[in-house]
Design a protein around this motif. Structure first.
Motif, PDB file in Angstrom:
ATOM      1  N   THR A  74       0.837  -1.200   0.000  1.00 13.41           N
ATOM      2  CA  THR A  74       0.000   0.000   0.000  1.00 13.41           C
ATOM      3  C   THR A  74       0.871   1.248   0.000  1.00 13.41           C
ATOM      4  OG1 THR A  74      -1.717  -1.182   1.226  1.00 13.41           O
ATOM      5  CG2 THR A  74      -1.838   1.228   1.231  1.00 13.41           C
ATOM      6  N   ALA A  75       1.864   1.283   0.860  1.00 14.37           N
ATOM      7  CA  ALA A  75       2.745   2.449   0.953  1.00 14.37           C
ATOM      8  C   ALA A  75       3.529   2.651  -0.337  1.00 14.37           C
ATOM      9  CB  ALA A  75       3.703   2.277   2.131  1.00 14.37           C
ATOM     10  N   ASP A  76       4.108   1.585  -0.864  1.00 18.32           N
ATOM     11  CA  ASP A  76       4.949   1.689  -2.058  1.00 18.32           C
ATOM     12  C   ASP A  76       4.164   2.101  -3.296  1.00 18.32           C
ATOM     13  OD1 ASP A  76       7.074   0.957  -0.463  1.00 18.32           O
ATOM     14  OD2 ASP A  76       7.186  -1.100  -1.219  1.00 18.32           O
ATOM     15  N   SER A  77       2.865   1.802  -3.315  1.00 19.33           N
ATOM     16  CA  SER A  77       2.048   2.162  -4.472  1.00 19.33           C
ATOM     17  C   SER A  77       1.362   3.522  -4.316  1.00 19.33           C
ATOM     18  CB  SER A  77       0.992   1.082  -4.728  1.00 19.33           C
ATOM     19  OG  SER A  77       0.055   1.056  -3.672  1.00 19.33           O
ATOM     20  N   GLY A  78       1.592   4.183  -3.173  1.00 22.62           N
ATOM     21  CA  GLY A  78       0.978   5.485  -2.938  1.00 22.62           C
ATOM     22  C   GLY A  78      -0.463   5.389  -2.444  1.00 22.62           C
ATOM     23  N   ASN A  98      -3.070   7.439   5.200  1.00 24.95           N
ATOM     24  CA  ASN A  98      -2.424   8.732   4.911  1.00 24.95           C
ATOM     25  C   ASN A  98      -0.914   8.712   5.152  1.00 24.95           C
ATOM     26  OD1 ASN A  98      -4.994   9.746   4.318  1.00 24.95           O
ATOM     27  ND2 ASN A  98      -5.331  10.337   6.442  1.00 24.95           N
ATOM     28  N   ARG A  99      -0.273   7.691   4.621  1.00 29.47           N
ATOM     29  CA  ARG A  99       1.193   7.551   4.656  1.00 29.47           C
ATOM     30  C   ARG A  99       1.745   7.246   6.053  1.00 29.47           C
ATOM     31  NH1 ARG A  99      -0.459  11.188   1.233  1.00 29.47           N
ATOM     32  NH2 ARG A  99      -0.282  13.006   2.539  1.00 29.47           N
TER      33      ARG A  99
END
Length: 126
Positions: A74-78, A98-99
């Motif tokens: 999820t984080a790596d794909s934005g 939200n990151r």
């Protein structure tokens, strides 16, 4: 393939799949569906993943390593949100928002329902 943690090690012992030479565990099939209009918000795409067996579902609920893989994706794909549903009737778990990593449940005071969760997305008004 997942990095070894206690839950994954126990799963491997029970299901006869020992660690590979690089120390990772193969657990089997994971089904994925991509929805270009998310059920949570039509302006977002969602990737929904399911464990192929009940034993794998229970593993997903227990394993920090499995959760980390999906949170990292999820984080790596934005992505704005990673939501875990254990499939056992328990409230969904918010793992990424939200990151930032998060450990909350849908049905908590912060997120009483999915609508409140979507409203918390940093760019949900776009």
């Amino acid at each position: 393939m997942f990095d070894l943690d206690q839950a994954l090690g126990e799963y491997a012992e029970t299901h006869g799949s020992g660690p590979t030479t690089d120390g990772r565990i193969e657990i089997g099939y994971i089904y994925a569906t991509i929805r270009f209009e998310s059920r949570l918000h039509p302006d977002y795409t969602s990737v929904e993943c399911w464990a192929a067996t009940s034993a794998m579902s229970r593993l997903f609920a227990r394993s920090a390593g499995v959760r980390k893989v999906f949170t990292d994706l999820t984080a790596d794909s934005g992505g704005v949100c990673c939501l875990f549903d254990t499939g056992d009737g328990a409230p969904e778990q918010v793992c990424w928002l939200n990151r930032e990593p998060v450990q909350e449940q849908v049905s908590s005071p912060r997120f009483p329902d999915r609508r409140a969760l979507v409203a918390a997305w940093s760019d949900s008004g776009k």
